[in-house]
Design a protein around this motif. Structure first.
Motif, PDB file in Angstrom:
ATOM      1  N   LEU A  19      26.445  39.017 -26.860  1.00 45.21           N
ATOM      2  CA  LEU A  19      25.196  39.307 -25.633  1.00 45.21           C
ATOM      3  C   LEU A  19      24.875  40.862 -25.934  1.00 45.21           C
ATOM      4  CD1 LEU A  19      24.332  38.406 -22.821  1.00 45.21           C
ATOM      5  CD2 LEU A  19      26.391  39.222 -21.997  1.00 45.21           C
ATOM      6  N   ASN A  20      25.748  41.643 -26.376  1.00 47.53           N
ATOM      7  CA  ASN A  20      25.396  43.210 -26.609  1.00 47.53           C
ATOM      8  C   ASN A  20      24.118  43.117 -27.512  1.00 47.53           C
ATOM      9  OD1 ASN A  20      25.619  45.801 -26.272  1.00 47.53           O
ATOM     10  ND2 ASN A  20      26.511  46.048 -28.258  1.00 47.53           N
ATOM     11  N   ARG A  21      24.039  42.243 -28.523  1.00 49.10           N
ATOM     12  CA  ARG A  21      23.037  42.456 -29.510  1.00 49.10           C
ATOM     13  C   ARG A  21      21.794  41.866 -29.028  1.00 49.10           C
ATOM     14  NH1 ARG A  21      27.174  40.824 -32.858  1.00 49.10           N
ATOM     15  NH2 ARG A  21      26.577  38.773 -32.709  1.00 49.10           N
ATOM     16  N   ALA A  22      21.944  41.052 -27.918  1.00 50.14           N
ATOM     17  CA  ALA A  22      20.757  40.176 -27.520  1.00 50.14           C
ATOM     18  C   ALA A  22      20.262  41.070 -26.197  1.00 50.14           C
ATOM     19  CB  ALA A  22      21.136  38.664 -26.967  1.00 50.14           C
ATOM     20  N   SER A  23      21.100  41.650 -25.426  1.00 51.95           N
ATOM     21  CA  SER A  23      20.614  42.356 -24.364  1.00 51.95           C
ATOM     22  C   SER A  23      21.582  43.832 -24.025  1.00 51.95           C
ATOM     23  CB  SER A  23      20.956  41.485 -23.247  1.00 51.95           C
ATOM     24  OG  SER A  23      20.415  41.935 -21.993  1.00 51.95           O
ATOM     25  N   PRO A  24      21.432  44.815 -24.921  1.00 48.27           N
ATOM     26  CA  PRO A  24      22.286  45.887 -24.745  1.00 48.27           C
ATOM     27  C   PRO A  24      22.167  46.727 -23.587  1.00 48.27           C
ATOM     28  CG  PRO A  24      20.251  46.067 -26.175  1.00 48.27           C
ATOM     29  CD  PRO A  24      20.555  44.697 -25.847  1.00 48.27           C
ATOM     30  N   LYS A  25      21.109  46.755 -22.769  1.00 47.18           N
ATOM     31  CA  LYS A  25      21.283  47.324 -21.633  1.00 47.18           C
ATOM     32  C   LYS A  25      22.011  46.609 -20.857  1.00 47.18           C
ATOM     33  CE  LYS A  25      16.435  49.564 -21.999  1.00 47.18           C
ATOM     34  NZ  LYS A  25      15.181  49.444 -21.375  1.00 47.18           N
ATOM     35  N   LEU A  26      21.850  45.283 -20.580  1.00 52.13           N
ATOM     36  CA  LEU A  26      22.948  44.724 -19.603  1.00 52.13           C
ATOM     37  C   LEU A  26      24.307  45.051 -20.154  1.00 52.13           C
ATOM     38  CD1 LEU A  26      23.254  42.286 -17.474  1.00 52.13           C
ATOM     39  CD2 LEU A  26      23.453  40.723 -19.556  1.00 52.13           C
ATOM     40  N   VAL A  27      24.774  44.952 -21.003  1.00 50.71           N
ATOM     41  CA  VAL A  27      26.003  45.180 -21.453  1.00 50.71           C
ATOM     42  C   VAL A  27      26.455  46.676 -21.250  1.00 50.71           C
ATOM     43  CG1 VAL A  27      27.745  45.222 -23.336  1.00 50.71           C
ATOM     44  CG2 VAL A  27      26.075  43.407 -23.172  1.00 50.71           C
TER      45      VAL A  27
END
Length: 115
Positions: A19-27
């Motif tokens: 998830l961090n790779r796909a959406s780093p700002k979210l994580v």
């Protein structure tokens, strides 16, 4: 056995990395929220983990249970302490159902009134 909690924790971390790779700002936002909750030192690590586990039970979050069960062990939480925290969570969840039952009765009664 309900789950293999060590595997669940490992899988949660792996999926979290994806998830961090796909959406780093979210994580990053989630991690900032988690870091921000550390408070001002008024509660010790055991107390925080007991609260976290009670909340995890009431929100039915398996990955939260895995993360905080491990952290509780590391913080020195005893089984009687954990049982007390879980008892509080159980009582609170039942209390929440009672409270919402009262709200439901009130709503039902109000719909009998003319609009």
């Amino acid at each position: 056995m309900f789950a293999h909690w060590k595997d669940l924790l490992r899988t949660s971390y792996q999926r979290g990395a994806a998830l961090n790779r796909a959406s780093p700002k979210l994580v990053a936002g989630f991690q900032a929220l988690s870091a921000g909750q550390n408070g001002h030192g008024a509660l010790d690590a055991k107390s925080k983990e007991l609260i976290a586990l009670a909340v995890a039970v009431t929100t039915r979050c398996d990955s939260c249970i895995a993360v905080h069960a491990q952290a509780a062990r590391r913080a020195g939480v005893t089984e009687p302490e954990l049982a007390d925290a879980l008892g509080t969570a159980i009582a609170l969840k039942a209390g929440a159902a009672y409270g919402y039952a009262l709200r439901t009765l009130e709503a039902y009664e109000q719909f009998a009134e003319p609009a």
